[in-house]
Write an enzyme that holds these catalytic residues in place. Structure first.
Site, PDB file in Angstrom:
ATOM      1  N   ARG A   1       6.458  -7.980   2.061  1.00 48.03           N
ATOM      2  CA  ARG A   1       7.435  -7.578   3.073  1.00 48.03           C
ATOM      3  C   ARG A   1       8.126  -8.804   3.681  1.00 48.03           C
ATOM      4  O   ARG A   1       9.323  -8.785   3.954  1.00 48.03           O
ATOM      5  CB  ARG A   1       6.770  -6.748   4.184  1.00 48.03           C
ATOM      6  CG  ARG A   1       7.764  -6.341   5.275  1.00 48.03           C
ATOM      7  CD  ARG A   1       7.167  -5.435   6.331  1.00 48.03           C
ATOM      8  NE  ARG A   1       6.834  -4.136   5.789  1.00 48.03           N
ATOM      9  CZ  ARG A   1       5.644  -3.562   5.921  1.00 48.03           C
ATOM     10  NH1 ARG A   1       4.681  -4.170   6.559  1.00 48.03           N
ATOM     11  NH2 ARG A   1       5.421  -2.382   5.403  1.00 48.03           N
TER      12      ARG A   1
ATOM     13  N   ASP B   1      -1.895   6.468   6.327  1.00 52.53           N
ATOM     14  CA  ASP B   1      -1.879   5.047   6.654  1.00 52.53           C
ATOM     15  C   ASP B   1      -2.833   4.818   7.832  1.00 52.53           C
ATOM     16  O   ASP B   1      -3.089   5.732   8.608  1.00 52.53           O
ATOM     17  CB  ASP B   1      -0.444   4.630   7.032  1.00 52.53           C
ATOM     18  CG  ASP B   1      -0.241   3.127   6.893  1.00 52.53           C
ATOM     19  OD1 ASP B   1      -1.113   2.454   6.309  1.00 52.53           O
ATOM     20  OD2 ASP B   1       0.796   2.625   7.357  1.00 52.53           O
TER      21      ASP B   1
ATOM     22  N   THR C   1      -5.927  -1.553   6.954  1.00 50.75           N
ATOM     23  CA  THR C   1      -5.885  -3.005   7.094  1.00 50.75           C
ATOM     24  C   THR C   1      -7.268  -3.501   7.524  1.00 50.75           C
ATOM     25  O   THR C   1      -7.510  -4.694   7.586  1.00 50.75           O
ATOM     26  CB  THR C   1      -4.848  -3.420   8.165  1.00 50.75           C
ATOM     27  OG1 THR C   1      -5.085  -2.641   9.346  1.00 50.75           O
ATOM     28  CG2 THR C   1      -3.434  -3.178   7.679  1.00 50.75           C
TER      29      THR C   1
ATOM     30  N   LYS D   1       0.829  -1.212   0.000  1.00 49.95           N
ATOM     31  CA  LYS D   1       0.000   0.000   0.000  1.00 49.95           C
ATOM     32  C   LYS D   1       0.869   1.270   0.000  1.00 49.95           C
ATOM     33  O   LYS D   1       0.648   2.191  -0.786  1.00 49.95           O
ATOM     34  CB  LYS D   1      -0.951  -0.011   1.213  1.00 49.95           C
ATOM     35  CG  LYS D   1      -1.915  -1.195   1.186  1.00 49.95           C
ATOM     36  CD  LYS D   1      -2.874  -1.208   2.349  1.00 49.95           C
ATOM     37  CE  LYS D   1      -2.230  -1.464   3.696  1.00 49.95           C
ATOM     38  NZ  LYS D   1      -1.568  -2.786   3.799  1.00 49.95           N
ATOM     39  N   THR D   2       1.862   1.312   0.894  1.00 50.93           N
ATOM     40  CA  THR D   2       2.756   2.484   0.955  1.00 50.93           C
ATOM     41  C   THR D   2       3.511   2.627  -0.364  1.00 50.93           C
ATOM     42  O   THR D   2       3.698   3.734  -0.877  1.00 50.93           O
ATOM     43  CB  THR D   2       3.768   2.319   2.117  1.00 50.93           C
ATOM     44  OG1 THR D   2       3.035   1.964   3.290  1.00 50.93           O
ATOM     45  CG2 THR D   2       4.546   3.587   2.368  1.00 50.93           C
TER      46      THR D   2
HETATM   47  P1  ADP Z   1       2.167  -1.894   3.200  1.00 51.00           P
HETATM   48  O1  ADP Z   1       2.167  -0.400   3.091  1.00 51.00           O
HETATM   49  O2  ADP Z   1       0.968  -2.530   2.541  1.00 51.00           O
HETATM   50  O3  ADP Z   1       2.364  -2.376   4.615  1.00 51.00           O
HETATM   51  P2  ADP Z   1       4.665  -1.706   1.729  1.00 51.00           P
HETATM   52  O4  ADP Z   1       4.252  -0.904   0.551  1.00 51.00           O
HETATM   53  O5  ADP Z   1       5.423  -0.994   2.804  1.00 51.00           O
HETATM   54  O6  ADP Z   1       3.411  -2.464   2.371  1.00 51.00           O
HETATM   55  O7  ADP Z   1       5.503  -2.953   1.181  1.00 51.00           O
HETATM   56  C1  ADP Z   1       6.477  -3.622   1.961  1.00 51.00           C
HETATM   57  C2  ADP Z   1       7.669  -3.960   1.122  1.00 51.00           C
HETATM   58  O8  ADP Z   1       7.303  -5.001   0.216  1.00 51.00           O
HETATM   59  C3  ADP Z   1       8.162  -2.806   0.244  1.00 51.00           C
HETATM   60  O9  ADP Z   1       9.314  -2.243   0.747  1.00 51.00           O
HETATM   61  C4  ADP Z   1       8.481  -3.413  -1.082  1.00 51.00           C
HETATM   62  O10 ADP Z   1       9.880  -3.621  -1.194  1.00 51.00           O
HETATM   63  C5  ADP Z   1       7.830  -4.754  -1.074  1.00 51.00           C
HETATM   64  N1  ADP Z   1       6.721  -4.832  -2.043  1.00 51.00           N
HETATM   65  C6  ADP Z   1       5.427  -4.531  -1.798  1.00 51.00           C
HETATM   66  N2  ADP Z   1       4.677  -4.808  -2.871  1.00 51.00           N
HETATM   67  C7  ADP Z   1       5.503  -5.287  -3.821  1.00 51.00           C
HETATM   68  C8  ADP Z   1       5.297  -5.755  -5.144  1.00 51.00           C
HETATM   69  N3  ADP Z   1       4.075  -5.810  -5.688  1.00 51.00           N
HETATM   70  N4  ADP Z   1       6.375  -6.154  -5.849  1.00 51.00           N
HETATM   71  C9  ADP Z   1       7.608  -6.144  -5.284  1.00 51.00           C
HETATM   72  N5  ADP Z   1       7.860  -5.738  -4.025  1.00 51.00           N
HETATM   73  C10 ADP Z   1       6.821  -5.313  -3.290  1.00 51.00           C
END
Ligand code: ADP
Length: 344
Positions: free
Chosen positions: A222, A113, A163, A68-69
């Site tokens: 992650r 977030d 979430t 998401k981030t």
């Molecule tokens: P969330 O905000 O949903 O908790 P993040 O965007 O922080 O998740 O993602 C966590 C890590 O996973 C990121 O640093 C990134 O490196 C990796 N990541 C997330 N989605 C992908 C994707 N579709 N392809 C490759 N790496 C990804």
């Protein structure tokens, strides 16, 4: 108050690596998987660009660590606007949000977030900001001569992440032009994520090694990266630096990650339901108290994968351990206290 978000499980080194590994575009070999989300976002971005307008507000829902981030960063990059990062719990008072909003420039993106955790009074400031690009400021609140002033804001975009989609008020949900749900990644997509990250980190990972990591990554990007980093350490110290299937499996076993990707807390949750609550149903509060974990962590961090992978079921009366959980942990159904294996 605008701040940088820190993932709950990311320490200093992990955090900077997480930034290094973050995909920078929606290209298929960059942001792996999530085809529906990428298709929708590409369309929205292209249309907004054609009109020369900021992109509509977007809500991203799904368990932690799915991207998401990352997507908020990509949206800001594609729209050539700065990204402001904050979160529901960080915006404690209406003034915190008002300060953030009044610092926005046209076309910039505000990433909120955990948007389901916004307080009611803060949320009420957000409605006119999202709908009319206006900030309503009350002067002398609670006094007889209190007055509301309206301040115009530039056109900007809110990207909200949650979430817990179900906990969002309908009033807030309705203010988003589009909402996307991120799915857990398939083992094949996880393997692609591992191989992409390995290339960036300069680690040699053979396809079977990537598949071994992917199988235990609980469908979460992650976790793919976190396991890869630990397996890399193991490969460098205990092997010749190459991540083969055997090296990956040995490293993951040493870390306490079992073949289904469950860690010691996952197993404790399931074992507690089976042993202390005769398999369930058990309410989330009681379960959290018994395993000494926060209800919100249980609900947003552990439960989604256990549900999705079929180890846990949710009923109107509480959580229930499934036959798959009994089998995986070596319990015999109907004989809640007997565990044959020793997985804990
Ligand atoms: P969330 O905000 O949903 O908790 P993040 O965007 O922080 O998740 O993602 C966590 C890590 O996973 C990121 O640093 C990134 O490196 C990796 N990541 C997330 N989605 C992908 C994707 N579709 N392809 C490759 N790496 C990804």
């Amino acid at each position: 108050m605008t701040e940088r978000i820190v993932a709950a499980d990311a320490g200093g080194e992990d955090r900077s690596l997480e930034t290094t590994l973050r995909p920078v575009s929606l290209a298929d070999d960059e942001f792996i998987g999530q085809p529906r989300v990428k298709r929708g976002l590409r369309l929205m971005i292209a249309a907004a660009r054609q009109r020369g307008e900021p992109i509509d507000h977007i809500l991203l829902a799904g368990p932690p660590g799915l991207g998401k981030t990352t997507l908020a960063n990509i949206i800001a990059t594609e729209m050539e606007g700065r990204l402001h990062v904050t979160s529901g719990p960080a915006l404690e008072r209406p003034g915190d949000l008002a300060a953030t909003l009044s610092s926005m420039e046209p076309g910039e993106v505000l990433f909120i977030d955990e948007i389901h955790r916004l307080g009611k009074t803060v949320e009420e400031i957000l409605y006119p900001a999202m709908e009319d690009f206006a900030l309503d400021i009350v002067v002398g609140a609670g006094k007889p001569h209190a007055r509301t002033y309206r301040l115009d804001l530039p056109r900007f975009t809110v990207v909200g992440a949650t979430t817990r989609h179900g906990q969002l008020t309908p009033a807030l949900s309705d203010r988003f032009g589009e909402s996307f749900r991120l799915d857990f990644y398939s083992p094949d997509e996880c393997a692609q994520i591992v191989l992409r990250s390995a290339r960036i980190l300069g680690v040699e990972v053979v396809p079977a090694g990537a598949a071994a990591i992917a199988r235990r990554a609980r469908g979460t990007a992650r976790v793919c990266n976190r396991l890869l980093r630990r397996v890399r350490d193991f490969a460098e110290v205990e092997a010749d630096g190459v991540v083969t299937k055997a090296v990956a499996n040995q490293a993951l076993e040493d870390m306490g990650v079992d073949p289904e990707g469950l860690d010691s807390m996952d197993r404790r949750i399931l074992t507690t339901i089976i042993e202390s609550y005769v398999g369930g149903p058990v309410g989330l509060q009681s379960l959290a108290a018994t395993v000494a974990e926060e209800v919100t962590t249980l609900e947003s961090h552990y439960e989604p994968y256990l549900l999705q992978a079929g180890f846990l079921a949710r009923t109107s009366r509480g959580r229930v351990a499934t036959p798959k959980a009994y089998e995986h942990l070596g319990f015999t159904r109907g004989d809640s206290g007997t565990q044959q294996g020793s997985l804990l």
